[in-house]
Design a protein around this motif. Sequence first.
Motif, mmCIF file in Angstrom:
data_model
loop_
_atom_site.group_PDB
_atom_site.id
_atom_site.type_symbol
_atom_site.label_atom_id
_atom_site.label_comp_id
_atom_site.label_asym_id
_atom_site.label_seq_id
_atom_site.Cartn_x
_atom_site.Cartn_y
_atom_site.Cartn_z
ATOM 1 N N ALA A 68 0.824 -1.209 0.000
ATOM 2 C CA ALA A 68 0.000 0.000 0.000
ATOM 3 C C ALA A 68 0.854 1.253 0.000
ATOM 4 O O ALA A 68 0.527 2.255 -0.648
ATOM 5 N N ASP A 69 1.965 1.231 0.727
ATOM 6 C CA ASP A 69 2.866 2.381 0.754
ATOM 7 C C ASP A 69 3.530 2.577 -0.608
ATOM 8 O O ASP A 69 3.716 3.704 -1.065
ATOM 9 N N LEU A 70 3.892 1.476 -1.246
ATOM 10 C CA LEU A 70 4.593 1.554 -2.528
ATOM 11 C C LEU A 70 3.657 2.028 -3.633
ATOM 12 O O LEU A 70 3.966 2.977 -4.368
ATOM 13 N N VAL A 71 2.498 1.395 -3.739
ATOM 14 C CA VAL A 71 1.590 1.697 -4.840
ATOM 15 C C VAL A 71 1.065 3.120 -4.756
ATOM 16 O O VAL A 71 0.818 3.759 -5.778
ATOM 17 N N SER A 72 0.899 3.629 -3.553
ATOM 18 C CA SER A 72 0.362 4.981 -3.413
ATOM 19 C C SER A 72 1.381 6.054 -3.774
ATOM 20 O O SER A 72 1.027 7.223 -3.886
ATOM 21 N N ARG A 73 2.645 5.668 -3.958
ATOM 22 C CA ARG A 73 3.694 6.641 -4.247
ATOM 23 C C ARG A 73 4.381 6.411 -5.597
ATOM 24 O O ARG A 73 4.801 7.356 -6.249
ATOM 25 N N ILE A 74 4.532 5.149 -5.982
ATOM 26 C CA ILE A 74 5.307 4.801 -7.177
ATOM 27 C C ILE A 74 4.452 3.946 -8.108
ATOM 28 O O ILE A 74 3.857 2.949 -7.684
ATOM 29 N N GLY A 75 4.393 4.325 -9.373
ATOM 30 C CA GLY A 75 3.712 3.523 -10.377
ATOM 31 C C GLY A 75 4.717 2.984 -11.376
ATOM 32 O O GLY A 75 5.649 3.685 -11.776
ATOM 33 N N THR A 76 4.536 1.726 -11.798
ATOM 34 C CA THR A 76 5.485 1.086 -12.713
ATOM 35 C C THR A 76 4.758 0.502 -13.908
ATOM 36 O O THR A 76 3.787 -0.254 -13.751
ATOM 37 N N VAL A 77 5.222 0.847 -15.097
ATOM 38 C CA VAL A 77 4.696 0.297 -16.348
ATOM 39 C C VAL A 77 5.726 -0.694 -16.862
ATOM 40 O O VAL A 77 6.853 -0.320 -17.196
ATOM 41 N N PHE A 78 5.344 -1.975 -16.931
ATOM 42 C CA PHE A 78 6.276 -3.018 -17.326
ATOM 43 C C PHE A 78 6.486 -3.048 -18.836
ATOM 44 O O PHE A 78 5.706 -2.488 -19.613
ATOM 45 N N GLN A 79 7.538 -3.743 -19.248
ATOM 46 C CA GLN A 79 7.841 -3.838 -20.671
ATOM 47 C C GLN A 79 6.749 -4.589 -21.415
ATOM 48 O O GLN A 79 6.423 -4.260 -22.558
ATOM 49 N N GLU A 80 6.146 -5.599 -20.786
ATOM 50 C CA GLU A 80 5.075 -6.363 -21.405
ATOM 51 C C GLU A 80 3.747 -5.891 -20.809
ATOM 52 O O GLU A 80 3.456 -6.152 -19.636
ATOM 53 N N PRO A 81 2.898 -5.201 -21.569
ATOM 54 C CA PRO A 81 1.662 -4.628 -21.018
ATOM 55 C C PRO A 81 0.754 -5.664 -20.363
ATOM 56 O O PRO A 81 0.117 -5.381 -19.345
ATOM 57 N N GLU A 82 0.691 -6.865 -20.939
ATOM 58 C CA GLU A 82 -0.234 -7.877 -20.420
ATOM 59 C C GLU A 82 0.044 -8.243 -18.971
ATOM 60 O O GLU A 82 -0.835 -8.744 -18.269
ATOM 61 N N HIS A 83 1.274 -8.023 -18.521
ATOM 62 C CA HIS A 83 1.625 -8.374 -17.152
ATOM 63 C C HIS A 83 0.904 -7.510 -16.120
ATOM 64 O O HIS A 83 0.942 -7.805 -14.923
ATOM 65 N N GLN A 84 0.233 -6.440 -16.580
ATOM 66 C CA GLN A 84 -0.438 -5.533 -15.651
ATOM 67 C C GLN A 84 -1.950 -5.699 -15.640
ATOM 68 O O GLN A 84 -2.622 -5.132 -14.784
ATOM 69 N N PHE A 85 -2.514 -6.449 -16.580
ATOM 70 C CA PHE A 85 -3.958 -6.474 -16.730
ATOM 71 C C PHE A 85 -4.590 -7.490 -15.775
ATOM 72 O O PHE A 85 -4.154 -8.625 -15.672
ATOM 73 N N VAL A 86 -5.654 -7.031 -15.090
ATOM 74 C CA VAL A 86 -6.305 -7.882 -14.092
ATOM 75 C C VAL A 86 -7.816 -7.922 -14.277
ATOM 76 O O VAL A 86 -8.505 -8.674 -13.591
ATOM 77 N N ALA A 87 -8.365 -7.111 -15.163
ATOM 78 C CA ALA A 87 -9.821 -7.007 -15.319
ATOM 79 C C ALA A 87 -10.238 -7.493 -16.707
ATOM 80 O O ALA A 87 -9.404 -7.757 -17.578
ATOM 81 N N THR A 88 -11.550 -7.582 -16.924
ATOM 82 C CA THR A 88 -12.070 -8.121 -18.177
ATOM 83 C C THR A 88 -12.498 -7.060 -19.172
ATOM 84 O O THR A 88 -12.830 -7.379 -20.307
ATOM 85 N N THR A 89 -12.508 -5.797 -18.757
ATOM 86 C CA THR A 89 -12.793 -4.710 -19.696
ATOM 87 C C THR A 89 -11.781 -3.594 -19.481
ATOM 88 O O THR A 89 -11.173 -3.473 -18.408
ATOM 89 N N VAL A 90 -11.611 -2.779 -20.500
ATOM 90 C CA VAL A 90 -10.684 -1.653 -20.412
ATOM 91 C C VAL A 90 -11.108 -0.688 -19.310
ATOM 92 O O VAL A 90 -10.285 -0.215 -18.522
ATOM 93 N N ARG A 91 -12.408 -0.405 -19.222
ATOM 94 C CA ARG A 91 -12.882 0.527 -18.185
ATOM 95 C C ARG A 91 -12.599 -0.015 -16.785
ATOM 96 O O ARG A 91 -12.112 0.722 -15.906
ATOM 97 N N ASP A 92 -12.911 -1.294 -16.552
ATOM 98 C CA ASP A 92 -12.660 -1.870 -15.234
ATOM 99 C C ASP A 92 -11.166 -1.908 -14.913
ATOM 100 O O ASP A 92 -10.775 -1.815 -13.739
ATOM 101 N N GLU A 93 -10.351 -2.059 -15.946
ATOM 102 C CA GLU A 93 -8.905 -2.022 -15.740
ATOM 103 C C GLU A 93 -8.489 -0.667 -15.175
ATOM 104 O O GLU A 93 -7.671 -0.577 -14.254
ATOM 105 N N LEU A 94 -9.077 0.392 -15.709
ATOM 106 C CA LEU A 94 -8.744 1.735 -15.246
ATOM 107 C C LEU A 94 -9.365 2.044 -13.885
ATOM 108 O O LEU A 94 -8.842 2.873 -13.134
#
Length: 547
Positions: free
Chosen positions: A399-425
């Motif tokens: 919680a401390d890390l995510v609230s301060r630092i955001g990371t975009v990985f080289q492979e986009p799929e590694h970040q997706f957790v939802a079933t729609t683009v809107r829910d992802e955001l």
Amino acid sequence: MPGACITAADWGWRHAGRTVPAVAGLDLEVPAGQKILLAGPSGAGKSTLLYALAGVLDPADESEESGSLRVDGAVSRELRGHAGLVQQDPETQVILSRVGDDAAFGAENLQVPREQIWDRVRDALDAVGLGEDQGISLARDTSRLSGGQKQRLALAGILAMRPPLILLDEPTANLDPSGVLEVRDAVLAVVERTGATLLVVEHRLAVWADQVDRMLVLEPGGGISHDGSPGELLAPGPVRDELAAAGVWVPGRVPTPITPTSRNWRSNAHRNGPGFGQYRGDIDRQMQGVVDGAHSPTAAPSGVLLTARGLAVSRDPVTPGWRRRFGATPKPVQRDLHLELGAGEAVVVTGANGSGKSTLLLTLAGLIPSHAGTLTAGTVLKGERAGHLPDDPHRWKAADLVSRIGTVFQEPEHQFVATTVRDELLFGPRHARDPETGQRLFTDEEAAARADGLLAALNLEPLAEVNPFTLSGGEKRRLSVATVLAAGPEVVFLDEPTFGQDANTWAVLTGLLRGLVAEGRSVLAVTHDADFAAALDARVVELEVAA
């Protein structure tokens, strides 16, 4: 084996879950041995066409095909070994654990005689810069390759197969500048030797424009808008201007970054303590790759978010008992790094493939431990909890890390957790919590406003209800950036942020990040995109491959 012929008659493809086809009304004839550069805006269906020609699309998965697409007169998915495809994401094509075995996999499945396979493999690996003379043994663990090296390995496997149809989907996107030319020349040499037909998708046209016979420009959701030689289409005149307006990367033109006007998703400064994000990083020292002499750790200045002293980085953490369990301590990919990241600063890290750029980024972002040395977060980054957080971000709670630092990985799929683009955001702002109280940082209404603002800013509104995994490569990259920004971190780390972008989406994505820096947030990006670095007026740090 001679090159393959391609014919398309009113061909189209609609992916499962989509109402609009990715490609429609395509009429095309490609004679054997022709070299084609396939261009067009992000989302125009370039990758879809390549996948169909490779035979990896199947209407049985609730997709829909119309018209006819043939390779040498046959449906491509009924052919075996006829096409070799290098996909946008090299991670998906690494199959075996050793470099030599992986490069030989395709040829072995085509039952190439054993006495020929290893000569082909060595030739292919040498051609793409992964040979033993370049320090990469056949027994090298593929998991220890960088993203760019994996991209080279995927191409080597295709070259070793020597198929009559070679399909390349942004084959140089993750490569350093010298590697781009090396890989291009390796492909052209094989095509010349075998007579194979070549289709290559690339946004940056200049690398291939003088080397191909023909350039096709796809129209989003439609057929072909332009068909001719690169010299004809890219010559000064109305056609060149039309292509540039459509988002095609016309050589010699760099688009002007466009900063979105929506501000309802940008800052979380109100929750991070007085003055967070107010500094403009008046730091006059330059970040250096290698530091001579000793450095005594000191407290970070007030405008410095992160300070590294004698930092060594590695994907293999040094844990207690390592030597007893695994032998010698793993060698770091970089050592003795001394660097600082200031508030309101843009920094670009570049360097040859395998120099440790992504590993450094993940270490600075607190996602993997440092191999040696110290990494210290300044009080500005820690915010109100400065007295309660350890110095090293890797020791922070999630919680401390995510609230301060955001990371975009080289492979986009590694970040997706939802079933729609809107829910992802929505996922990030809905789950963002105050590290101290556990209370939500955003109401449902605020989370929705942030998601809607990013959908509009990055031209993702028409895709709001589709599955993220069905997006094009460029769309996935924009979404991966948006998902991180939705939670409002004050420091953003990005690995190849402009991958897969046409000129227009590049302008928006670059303008968005430039706007963040202007507001006092910090951006550190790993990239080979010199235009991106210039647009952000970034401090450029070049890493060398460790000896």
